[in-house]
Design a protein around this motif. Structure first.
Motif, PDB file in Angstrom:
ATOM      1  N   SER A 103      86.090 -29.693 -75.994  1.00  0.00           N
ATOM      2  CA  SER A 103      85.130 -28.998 -76.854  1.00  0.00           C
ATOM      3  C   SER A 103      84.819 -29.773 -78.131  1.00  0.00           C
ATOM      4  O   SER A 103      83.957 -29.369 -78.906  1.00  0.00           O
ATOM      5  N   GLU A 137      80.101 -28.080 -76.445  1.00  0.00           N
ATOM      6  CA  GLU A 137      80.277 -26.647 -76.666  1.00  0.00           C
ATOM      7  C   GLU A 137      80.426 -26.026 -75.282  1.00  0.00           C
ATOM      8  O   GLU A 137      79.595 -26.260 -74.405  1.00  0.00           O
ATOM      9  N   ARG A 165      84.357 -24.599 -79.408  1.00  0.00           N
ATOM     10  CA  ARG A 165      83.680 -25.754 -79.991  1.00  0.00           C
ATOM     11  C   ARG A 165      84.628 -26.364 -81.022  1.00  0.00           C
ATOM     12  O   ARG A 165      85.333 -25.634 -81.734  1.00  0.00           O
TER      13      ARG A 165
END
Length: 108
Positions: free
Chosen positions: A69, A73, A92
């Protein structure tokens, strides 16, 4: 019976998402393969979606997904229709941004 699956979405190419998940890209099919994992692209959005029938995939690979991440995302979705439970989470930059779950086993 019911679905016990994981979905993983990323704003990436199908090849990049497949590689992240340890999958190999095969032939393009017009219909969803039965029983096999698959990756598809949503052309207008640029997102790719992976369908995994391993209901523990996200949990087993969570640390690897968190590491990935940093560059992508990722939207993680777990669905277990047999227990009426589901979860969605956006990760993220090595962290969960939000998470929502639903358990349909209560009276409320």
């Amino acid at each position: 019976m019911g679905f016990r699956i994981n979905y993983i979405g990323a704003k990436s190419s199908p090849e990049e998402l497949a590689s992240l998940l340890g999958l190999q890209v095969g032939e393009v099919r017009a219909e969803m393969p039965d029983g096999d994992p698959w990756v598809a692209v949503i052309k207008k959005s640029g997102w790719s979606i992976a369908w995994l029938e391993d209901q523990q995939f996200v949990r087993k690979n969570y640390q690897r997904l968190l590491s990935a991440s940093e560059e992508l995302e990722l939207l993680l979705c777990e669905v277990n229709e047999t227990t009426m439970w589901c979860s969605s989470e956006l990760i993220r930059d090595h962290a969960s941004q939000w998470k929502i779950t639903h358990a349909g086993d209560g009276d409320d």
